[in-house]
Design an enzyme around this catalytic site. Structure first.
Site, PDB file in Angstrom:
ATOM      1  N   HIS A 191       0.822  -1.224   0.000  1.00  0.00           N
ATOM      2  CA  HIS A 191       0.000   0.000   0.000  1.00  0.00           C
ATOM      3  C   HIS A 191       0.851   1.267   0.000  1.00  0.00           C
ATOM      4  O   HIS A 191       0.346   2.346  -0.287  1.00  0.00           O
ATOM      5  CB  HIS A 191      -0.926  -0.003   1.227  1.00  0.00           C
ATOM      6  N   ASP A 248       3.642   9.523  -0.832  1.00  0.00           N
ATOM      7  CA  ASP A 248       2.446   8.800  -0.398  1.00  0.00           C
ATOM      8  C   ASP A 248       2.183   7.663  -1.377  1.00  0.00           C
ATOM      9  O   ASP A 248       2.333   7.866  -2.591  1.00  0.00           O
ATOM     10  CB  ASP A 248       1.240   9.770  -0.416  1.00  0.00           C
TER      11      ASP A 248
HETATM   12  C1  GDG Z   1      -2.054   4.097   3.440  1.00  0.00           C
HETATM   13  C2  GDG Z   1      -1.040   4.743   2.477  1.00  0.00           C
HETATM   14  C3  GDG Z   1      -2.755   4.597   0.660  1.00  0.00           C
HETATM   15  C4  GDG Z   1      -8.610  10.230   7.817  1.00  0.00           C
HETATM   16  N1  GDG Z   1      -8.978  10.985   8.846  1.00  0.00           N
HETATM   17  C5  GDG Z   1     -10.185  10.556   9.233  1.00  0.00           C
HETATM   18  C6  GDG Z   1     -10.556   9.498   8.415  1.00  0.00           C
HETATM   19  N2  GDG Z   1      -9.562   9.309   7.560  1.00  0.00           N
HETATM   20  C7  GDG Z   1      -9.545   8.265   6.502  1.00  0.00           C
HETATM   21  C8  GDG Z   1      -9.639   8.907   5.151  1.00  0.00           C
HETATM   22  C9  GDG Z   1      -8.984   7.869   4.265  1.00  0.00           C
HETATM   23  C10 GDG Z   1      -7.987   7.197   5.200  1.00  0.00           C
HETATM   24  O1  GDG Z   1      -8.325   7.562   6.525  1.00  0.00           O
HETATM   25  C11 GDG Z   1      -6.568   7.684   4.946  1.00  0.00           C
HETATM   26  O2  GDG Z   1      -6.099   7.103   3.770  1.00  0.00           O
HETATM   27  P1  GDG Z   1      -4.880   7.691   2.947  1.00  0.00           P
HETATM   28  O3  GDG Z   1      -4.807   6.959   1.668  1.00  0.00           O
HETATM   29  O4  GDG Z   1      -5.072   9.159   2.757  1.00  0.00           O
HETATM   30  O5  GDG Z   1      -3.584   7.513   3.849  1.00  0.00           O
HETATM   31  P2  GDG Z   1      -2.912   6.384   4.839  1.00  0.00           P
HETATM   32  O6  GDG Z   1      -3.666   6.268   6.095  1.00  0.00           O
HETATM   33  O7  GDG Z   1      -1.507   6.829   4.994  1.00  0.00           O
HETATM   34  O8  GDG Z   1      -2.999   5.008   4.022  1.00  0.00           O
HETATM   35  C12 GDG Z   1      -1.781   5.522   1.395  1.00  0.00           C
HETATM   36  C13 GDG Z   1      -3.638   3.839   1.640  1.00  0.00           C
HETATM   37  O9  GDG Z   1      -2.849   3.170   2.640  1.00  0.00           O
HETATM   38  C14 GDG Z   1      -4.503   2.782   0.931  1.00  0.00           C
HETATM   39  O10 GDG Z   1      -3.746   1.900   0.187  1.00  0.00           O
HETATM   40  O11 GDG Z   1      -3.572   5.392  -0.177  1.00  0.00           O
HETATM   41  O12 GDG Z   1      -0.857   6.074   0.481  1.00  0.00           O
HETATM   42  O13 GDG Z   1      -0.144   5.598   3.178  1.00  0.00           O
HETATM   43  O14 GDG Z   1      -9.922   6.907   3.841  1.00  0.00           O
HETATM   44  O15 GDG Z   1     -10.994   9.146   4.886  1.00  0.00           O
HETATM   45  N3  GDG Z   1     -11.729   8.855   8.524  1.00  0.00           N
HETATM   46  C15 GDG Z   1     -12.576   9.287   9.504  1.00  0.00           C
HETATM   47  N4  GDG Z   1     -12.256  10.293  10.365  1.00  0.00           N
HETATM   48  C16 GDG Z   1     -11.084  10.958  10.267  1.00  0.00           C
HETATM   49  O16 GDG Z   1     -10.804  11.861  11.081  1.00  0.00           O
HETATM   50  N5  GDG Z   1     -13.774   8.693   9.639  1.00  0.00           N
END
Ligand code: GDG
Length: 455
Positions: A156, A365
């Site tokens: 990921h 990222d």
């Molecule tokens: C890893 C990789 C890759 C965030 N704050 C809240 C909340 N979130 C949710 C978002 C989103 C998820 O968390 C974060 O996903 P990201 O992709 O932005 O980042 P990582 O956590 O670093 O994820 C990344 C991912 O894995 C998938 O393969 O894209 O590059 O680093 O869904 O919505 N959700 C809620 N409250 C929050 O305050 N409910």
């Protein structure tokens, strides 16, 4: 009959809430649950409480197989090797990776434990699908225990360039673990290429046509499969009258800014929150006559607070927020609204709907789902996405305003351009982004990955 699928991930797709198991939120779990239900699947992962041994149980139509982790495992495997060594190394060494032999030994020990739990439930010809950087040795251990299984691995986070990966004292061991899989998949083309180069350099692999590499007498497929979101879920929530109404009220509560700028991230040094604050500071300085045209909301979800680099980041970010607010605030108005907590999904979508400009500026990222969620939450095709060229999402979301997050002046100027952008341009960019996000949703991701494994 289709063979049974066993998903292996650091965590189970369920969490213990008060007195029962609940399915964890998130698109990945939602995409996989129906597939696993249909295929009588199992999920192997940690149950979330250190030191507890939990017997396998059924939930959401899936057999849940908890792997126990002790507090030492959490310290040395999870906070240590996973998040003190691999996470910074794989993210361009933005923070300095620490190399400790006792962390490595914990990584080996824990990976072996996951593999043994998989072997208990995997059919001889079954499919094991291993997720992410915490479990890179698991494919090798599973191959030894169930030689005829089909094994897939999905990373990921980014796979680093060979020059960075080569620092890792256990680089050959990690690569050998991964190439025991039949398919090794990545978010981006760049990661897939970096990985292929590493296998060539350290294991003598020979890349072949159509994304395969011959190594150790076997052919391994190296796949690019960008992850997505459950677009309809976000679209429906965003379009609901309740959330539209809440978004209107939110803008009023924030003092009816002309432009509401939003950032949403785990408070992680890879996400570029500090750089983003500098750009907002510069924008405010450029608009000295009317800084109150803007409101900037940053949701910063606490994460890995036991790791020193994360504590330092929090202090730095909160110092900057205090300094900027101190400089520009007046009674009843301050430019930055900083929320250091996780917020419920409905609130998150309300912020996405209310925001005119979404600022996504990671220094590196794997993908970045926040960028995709914002796009899915714009039913009227308004809203501007500013996106770091170092997010995996930038590989396909070319209609965003792409920025180099290290270049504070460029981010600030891009913010200014976003503020002044004509509605026609905003709409045409958003329409094009939506097409991409819709096409590459999480269901397609699951299909693409699993069909490669079944080929
Ligand atoms: C890893 C990789 C890759 C965030 N704050 C809240 C909340 N979130 C949710 C978002 C989103 C998820 O968390 C974060 O996903 P990201 O992709 O932005 O980042 P990582 O956590 O670093 O994820 C990344 C991912 O894995 C998938 O393969 O894209 O590059 O680093 O869904 O919505 N959700 C809620 N409250 C929050 O305050 N409910």
């Amino acid at each position: 009959m289709d063979s049974r699928i066993v998903v292996v991930a650091n965590r189970l797709p369920v969490r213990w809430v008060e007195d029962r198991w609940e399915t964890s939120p998130g698109g990945l779990v939602r995409a996989l649950v129906p597939i696993l239900e249909e295929r009588k699947g199992a999920w192997v992962g940690w149950g979330g409480v250190a030191g507890e041994t939990i017997e396998p149980f059924g939930h959401a139509g899936i057999e849940q197989i908890p792997v126990p982790l002790s507090t030492d495992d959490i310290d040395d495997f999870y906070f240590g090797f996973c998040n003190g060594t691999l996470w910074p190394l794989y993210h361009d060494a933005i923070a300095s990776p620490d190399f400790h032999r006792h962390w490595w030994r914990a990584y080996e020990r824990v990976n072996r434990r996951y593999a043994e739990a998989v072997a208990e439930v995997l059919d001889p010809e079954g499919i094991a699908w291993v997720q992410d950087y915490q479990l890179q040795l698991a494919p090798g251990f599973i191959r030894n225990l169930v030689p005829s299984a089909k094994i897939g691995f999905y990373l990921h986070i980014p796979w680093p360039p060979v020059e960075l990966f080569s620092r890792l004292p256990w680089r050959a061991e990690i690569l050998r673990g991964l190439v025991a899989a039949d398919v090794v998949a990545f978010q981006t083309r760049r990661s897939a290429e970096n990985f292929t180069r590493c296998v060539r350099r350290y294991l003598g692999g020979v890349p072949k046509a159509q994304g395969t590499i011959d190594v150790g007498g076997r052919t391994v497929r190296v796949q690019r499969a960008p992850i997505g979101i459950d677009v309809d879920e976000f679209r429906q929530l965003a379009a609901s009258p309740e959330i539209q109404d809440r978004a209107r009220r939110l803008r009023e509560d924030l003092g009816k800014p002309e432009k509401l700028i939003l950032g949403v991230d785990r408070l992680d040094y890879t996400k570029g929150i500090d750089v983003r604050l500098k750009a907002v500071d510069t924008l405010l300085a450029m608009s000295a006559d009317r800084p109150d045209r803007y409101a900037f909301v940053q949701v910063a979800v606490p994460t890995r607070e036991e790791v020193p680099a994360y504590k330092d980041l929090r202090e730095r970010v909160e110092g900057m927020v205090g300094r900027i607010n101190g400089e520009y605030a007046r009674p009843g108005w301050s430019p930055i609204h900083y929320l250091h907590r996780s917020i419920p999904l409905h609130d998150l979508v309300t912020y996405y709907v209310a925001a005119d400009i979404m600022l996504v500026t990671p220094l590196r990222d794997g993908m970045n789902l926040v960028a995709k969620e914002y796009v899915a939450c714009r039913p009227d095709n308004d809203g501007v996405l500013i996106l770091s060229e170092f997010a995996g999402a930038a590989e396909n979301m070319r209609s965003a305003l792409l920025v180099n997050p290290h270049d504070v002046d460029q981010v600030a100027t891009t913010l200014q351009n976003a503020v002044e952008m004509e509605p026609e341009e905003i709409e045409s960019r958003m329409r094009s982004l939506k097409k991409t996000v819709k096409r590459e949703d999480v269901y397609r991701w699951a299909r693409v990955c699993l069909s490669a494994l079944e080929a």
